[in-house]
Design a protein around this motif. Sequence first.
Motif, mmCIF file in Angstrom:
data_model
loop_
_atom_site.group_PDB
_atom_site.id
_atom_site.type_symbol
_atom_site.label_atom_id
_atom_site.label_comp_id
_atom_site.label_asym_id
_atom_site.label_seq_id
_atom_site.Cartn_x
_atom_site.Cartn_y
_atom_site.Cartn_z
ATOM 1 N N SER A 128 0.851 -1.182 0.000
ATOM 2 C CA SER A 128 0.000 0.000 0.000
ATOM 3 C C SER A 128 0.884 1.227 0.000
ATOM 4 C CB SER A 128 -0.915 0.017 1.227
ATOM 5 O OG SER A 128 -0.190 0.361 2.374
ATOM 6 N N THR A 129 0.299 2.354 -0.382
ATOM 7 C CA THR A 129 1.071 3.598 -0.397
ATOM 8 C C THR A 129 1.621 3.904 0.981
ATOM 9 O OG1 THR A 129 -0.227 4.481 -2.225
ATOM 10 C CG2 THR A 129 0.945 6.061 -0.842
ATOM 11 N N THR A 130 0.783 3.791 2.012
ATOM 12 C CA THR A 130 1.220 4.099 3.369
ATOM 13 C C THR A 130 2.407 3.240 3.780
ATOM 14 O OG1 THR A 130 -1.021 4.754 4.017
ATOM 15 C CG2 THR A 130 0.510 4.203 5.786
ATOM 16 N N LEU A 131 2.320 1.944 3.510
ATOM 17 C CA LEU A 131 3.401 1.048 3.907
ATOM 18 C C LEU A 131 4.682 1.326 3.143
ATOM 19 C CD1 LEU A 131 1.450 -2.298 4.262
ATOM 20 C CD2 LEU A 131 2.351 -0.860 6.082
ATOM 21 N N ARG A 132 4.565 1.556 1.845
ATOM 22 C CA ARG A 132 5.770 1.819 1.053
ATOM 23 C C ARG A 132 6.440 3.116 1.501
ATOM 24 N NH1 ARG A 132 2.680 -0.660 -3.131
ATOM 25 N NH2 ARG A 132 1.750 1.321 -3.730
ATOM 26 N N VAL A 133 5.646 4.145 1.723
ATOM 27 C CA VAL A 133 6.224 5.417 2.151
ATOM 28 C C VAL A 133 6.814 5.295 3.550
ATOM 29 C CG1 VAL A 133 5.751 7.843 2.632
ATOM 30 C CG2 VAL A 133 4.680 6.743 0.658
ATOM 31 N N ALA A 134 6.092 4.633 4.449
ATOM 32 C CA ALA A 134 6.548 4.525 5.835
ATOM 33 C C ALA A 134 7.863 3.780 5.956
ATOM 34 C CB ALA A 134 5.480 3.833 6.682
ATOM 35 N N THR A 135 8.102 2.803 5.092
ATOM 36 C CA THR A 135 9.316 1.998 5.208
ATOM 37 C C THR A 135 10.479 2.506 4.363
ATOM 38 O OG1 THR A 135 8.432 0.476 3.543
ATOM 39 C CG2 THR A 135 8.142 -0.118 5.849
ATOM 40 N N HIS A 136 10.239 3.487 3.502
ATOM 41 C CA HIS A 136 11.324 3.993 2.652
ATOM 42 C C HIS A 136 11.585 5.490 2.828
ATOM 43 C CE1 HIS A 136 10.390 0.188 0.616
ATOM 44 N NE2 HIS A 136 11.635 0.213 0.209
ATOM 45 N N ALA A 137 10.718 6.189 3.526
ATOM 46 C CA ALA A 137 10.893 7.631 3.702
ATOM 47 C C ALA A 137 12.078 7.927 4.613
ATOM 48 C CB ALA A 137 9.631 8.251 4.270
ATOM 49 N N VAL A 138 12.709 9.056 4.373
ATOM 50 C CA VAL A 138 13.838 9.493 5.194
ATOM 51 C C VAL A 138 13.348 10.085 6.511
ATOM 52 C CG1 VAL A 138 15.813 11.056 5.309
ATOM 53 C CG2 VAL A 138 15.254 9.900 3.158
ATOM 54 N N CYS A 139 12.255 10.835 6.457
ATOM 55 C CA CYS A 139 11.714 11.487 7.642
ATOM 56 C C CYS A 139 10.563 10.658 8.223
ATOM 57 C CB CYS A 139 11.231 12.888 7.287
ATOM 58 S SG CYS A 139 9.772 12.902 6.216
ATOM 59 N N PRO A 140 10.064 11.013 9.404
ATOM 60 C CA PRO A 140 8.900 10.316 9.955
ATOM 61 C C PRO A 140 7.684 10.454 9.037
ATOM 62 C CG PRO A 140 10.000 11.591 11.664
ATOM 63 C CD PRO A 140 10.625 11.999 10.366
ATOM 64 N N VAL A 141 6.812 9.451 9.084
ATOM 65 C CA VAL A 141 5.600 9.416 8.254
ATOM 66 C C VAL A 141 4.392 9.220 9.161
ATOM 67 C CG1 VAL A 141 4.346 8.153 6.460
ATOM 68 C CG2 VAL A 141 6.822 8.503 6.254
ATOM 69 N N VAL A 142 3.344 10.006 8.935
ATOM 70 C CA VAL A 142 2.113 9.870 9.711
ATOM 71 C C VAL A 142 0.994 9.350 8.834
ATOM 72 C CG1 VAL A 142 0.280 11.112 10.923
ATOM 73 C CG2 VAL A 142 2.670 11.626 11.426
ATOM 74 N N ALA A 143 0.366 8.275 9.284
ATOM 75 C CA ALA A 143 -0.868 7.784 8.669
ATOM 76 C C ALA A 143 -2.017 8.413 9.445
ATOM 77 C CB ALA A 143 -0.933 6.265 8.741
ATOM 78 N N PHE A 144 -2.746 9.307 8.790
ATOM 79 C CA PHE A 144 -3.813 10.018 9.478
ATOM 80 C C PHE A 144 -4.959 9.066 9.787
ATOM 81 C CE2 PHE A 144 -7.748 12.496 9.544
ATOM 82 C CZ PHE A 144 -7.460 13.380 10.565
ATOM 83 N N ARG A 145 -5.451 9.147 11.008
ATOM 84 C CA ARG A 145 -6.584 8.348 11.458
ATOM 85 C C ARG A 145 -7.519 9.238 12.272
ATOM 86 N NH1 ARG A 145 -4.628 5.703 8.145
ATOM 87 N NH2 ARG A 145 -3.691 3.635 8.262
ATOM 88 N N GLY A 146 -8.783 8.830 12.346
ATOM 89 C CA GLY A 146 -9.731 9.591 13.145
ATOM 90 C C GLY A 146 -10.265 10.790 12.403
ATOM 91 N N ASP A 147 -10.837 11.737 13.147
ATOM 92 C CA ASP A 147 -11.442 12.916 12.516
ATOM 93 C C ASP A 147 -11.043 14.217 13.209
ATOM 94 O OD1 ASP A 147 -12.803 12.620 14.879
ATOM 95 O OD2 ASP A 147 -14.748 12.188 13.962
ATOM 96 N N GLN A 148 -10.022 14.180 14.057
ATOM 97 C CA GLN A 148 -9.567 15.383 14.754
ATOM 98 C C GLN A 148 -8.550 16.108 13.879
ATOM 99 O OE1 GLN A 148 -8.899 15.095 19.044
ATOM 100 N NE2 GLN A 148 -6.970 16.192 18.783
ATOM 101 N N VAL A 149 -8.900 17.290 13.381
ATOM 102 C CA VAL A 149 -8.039 17.997 12.432
ATOM 103 C C VAL A 149 -7.253 19.142 13.068
ATOM 104 C CG1 VAL A 149 -9.499 17.390 10.481
ATOM 105 C CG2 VAL A 149 -9.938 19.517 11.718
ATOM 106 N N THR A 150 -7.414 19.326 14.368
ATOM 107 C CA THR A 150 -6.627 20.325 15.082
ATOM 108 C C THR A 150 -5.880 19.640 16.215
ATOM 109 O OG1 THR A 150 -8.472 20.856 16.585
ATOM 110 C CG2 THR A 150 -8.268 22.164 14.564
ATOM 111 N N LEU A 151 -4.849 20.295 16.729
ATOM 112 C CA LEU A 151 -4.111 19.747 17.855
ATOM 113 C C LEU A 151 -4.835 20.073 19.153
ATOM 114 C CD1 LEU A 151 -0.443 20.616 16.816
ATOM 115 C CD2 LEU A 151 -1.848 18.636 16.206
ATOM 116 N N SER A 152 -4.607 19.257 20.156
ATOM 117 C CA SER A 152 -5.259 19.443 21.451
ATOM 118 C C SER A 152 -4.209 19.332 22.544
ATOM 119 C CB SER A 152 -6.347 18.378 21.655
ATOM 120 O OG SER A 152 -5.753 17.089 21.787
ATOM 121 N N ASP A 153 -4.658 19.294 23.798
ATOM 122 C CA ASP A 153 -3.719 19.117 24.902
ATOM 123 C C ASP A 153 -3.554 17.647 25.271
ATOM 124 O OD1 ASP A 153 -6.189 18.621 25.983
ATOM 125 O OD2 ASP A 153 -6.032 20.067 27.618
#
Length: 295
Positions: A128-153
């Motif tokens: 999958s795209t997520t898996l390929r990117v996550a295992t070959h990217a140089v920087c950290p990779v985030v797979a977005f989950r859920g529906d919270q689009v802002t940061l919280s405490d």
Amino acid sequence: MPEHTPAVVVGIDGSDSALQAARWAAAVADACDAPLHIVHAMPSMGRNLTETAAAIQAAIMSYQRDSALIFLRAATDAVQQDRPDLTVTTEATETPVDEALIDASGSARLVVLGGKDVTGAAAVLLGSTTLRVATHAVCPVVAFRGDQVTLSDQSIVVGVDASSAGAGVLATAFEFANAMKVKLIAVRSWTTRAPIGDVTIPFLIDWDALEAAEWSALTSLVDEWRARYPEVDAECVVETMSPGRALLRHAADAQLVVVGSRGRGALTGLVLGSTSMNMLHHSPVPVMVTRAQAD
């Protein structure tokens, strides 16, 4: 911000999940004082497609190509409505999405992807795209989950094991907890179960001493990073259960889970490990996959 500041990169495909991922990525970019770069690329072609599947894939790619600028404009508008002062750039490319994002990771602070959960079948059989990117990217990779689009405490939860990847995962978790100004919960798990075939004498084992040893190892590692990020409130937790169950338990009250990848490899699911795969499949919140520090 300085011109050389690494951007938070987010890949979009016109889906609602990708749009939410773009808004969440913008919130992280804002917290990190970084620009946001929105990328639209072509879907990755599968291998050994049937004639019918190839025709459907071609139609999807044609639709994506024709709609790229519309999708980018919609994502930009949504992001700028939330954060009008954030620097946003966009890119449409004919490159397959996994290749485009892996290439972008070389100069990025973070790569974010929206999309469906990753299944075991996708990991072993199709990828999958997520898996390929996550295992070959140089920087950290985030797979977005859920529906919270802002940061919280809410806290950031990080899984820390005894492998060489542990230090790199913890470093990344502290870095983002510091930027997002939230508490960090470092979780380490151990189990009293022995592998099949092993002989154990439970009444001769000092389980309390073993748990104390796990606790000591975790706190020692965390204390090293506390010294570098003194403003981060870090808590250590040792659980007597599987790593996946332990992380899911704490993810319920968190806004981000950080796990590790062992690096590059042919079998993506095996490279990520069962815990990371479990989180990508079951986590209710975004999952950050970061490479071992040695890589």
